[in-house]
Design an enzyme around this catalytic site. Structure first.
Site, PDB file in Angstrom:
ATOM      1  N   ASP A   7      46.898  43.847  41.383  1.00 16.75           N
ATOM      2  CA  ASP A   7      45.628  44.422  40.992  1.00 16.75           C
ATOM      3  C   ASP A   7      45.408  44.063  39.529  1.00 16.75           C
ATOM      4  O   ASP A   7      46.348  43.701  38.824  1.00 16.75           O
ATOM      5  CB  ASP A   7      45.688  45.944  41.188  1.00 16.75           C
ATOM      6  CG  ASP A   7      44.427  46.645  40.750  1.00 16.75           C
ATOM      7  OD1 ASP A   7      43.334  46.183  41.108  1.00 16.75           O
ATOM      8  OD2 ASP A   7      44.540  47.661  40.030  1.00 16.75           O
ATOM      9  N   ASP A   9      42.669  45.824  37.045  1.00 23.01           N
ATOM     10  CA  ASP A   9      42.285  46.898  36.138  1.00 23.01           C
ATOM     11  C   ASP A   9      43.321  48.022  36.119  1.00 23.01           C
ATOM     12  O   ASP A   9      43.743  48.519  37.167  1.00 23.01           O
ATOM     13  CB  ASP A   9      40.924  47.459  36.551  1.00 23.01           C
ATOM     14  CG  ASP A   9      39.830  46.421  36.420  1.00 23.01           C
ATOM     15  OD1 ASP A   9      39.719  45.816  35.339  1.00 23.01           O
ATOM     16  OD2 ASP A   9      39.092  46.201  37.404  1.00 23.01           O
TER      17      ASP A   9
END
Length: 219
Positions: A7, A9
């Site tokens: 991922d 963020d």
């Protein structure tokens, strides 16, 4: 062949680029400041609770891309990288990616944030493959609409499966996935090596209950 998936963020960078982009547009006065900030914050709270209406959010978030010229957007993108992303850069994230690369793993980022915002971040990280939410473009301009499956919650599983269908050499190989968010539980459950990175409270509880590693990439 092995695949290291991340991922973006609050995992590889120390903040949320999608929310920060909205704040940046407000500061630059390219959107209605009070209205836009209020909606941006509300959607972000929904995301943190795992309750985001992704299509309502994308209608909101992609609208400025359609309203601004490509030249304006490119200038804003450069300033955003220099002024915002540089402040939330995580050297430990670069080091983690480097370890996987030295082990010969294919490096992928899979993110709900739209490609326009994240592509320069991903390029700076030197990642092999980016799967992101795709804003529609026609004749070089954004339309404000999304193309295909948004890369969010179970949509990340769908998008990864689509990618694997075109890259079958990775289908049976070992896979890692690193994330901070409870929204990524569907994909974390699909890989051999799920890792919670500076996780939110709900993901931390899930990781501890399932015996998944919990790590930090913050200074």
């Amino acid at each position: 062949m092995q695949l290291a998936i991340f991922d973006l963020d609050n995992t590889l960078i120390g903040g949320d680029s999608d929310h920060a982009w909205g704040e940046f547009l407000v500061e630059r006065e390219h959107v209605d400041g009070e209205r836009y900030r209020s909606a941006n914050d509300r959607f972000y709270r929904d995301y943190q609770r795992g309750e985001l209406d992704i299509f309502a959010y994308l209608e909101f978030a992609l609208e400025p891309l359609a309203q601004l010229s490509r030249g304006q957007l490119n200038n804003l993108q450069r300033e955003f990288m220099q002024e915002v992303i540089s402040e939330i850069w995580l050297p430990k994230a670069e080091a983690l990616i480097g370890r996987h690369r030295r082990d010969g793993h294919h490096i992928m980022i899979i993110t709900a944030t739209n490609r326009f915002v994240v592509e320069p971040i991903v390029e700076l990280l030197g990642v092999d493959t980016l799967l992101a939410t795709e804003p529609e473009e026609l004749e070089g301009s954004f339309t404000g609409r999304v193309v295909g499956e948004p890369c969010y919650q179970g949509g990340k599983v769908v998008r990864l499966q689509q990618w694997l269908a075109h890259n079958p050499e990775y289908r049976d190989g070992e896979k890692w996935f690193y994330s901070d968010s409870i929204n990524d539980l569907p994909l974390l459950q699909q890989v051999q090596y799920p890792v919670a990175v500076d996780p939110d409270a709900r993901l931390r509880a899930e990781a501890e209950a399932r015996g998944w590693p919990v790590i930090s990439l913050r200074d």
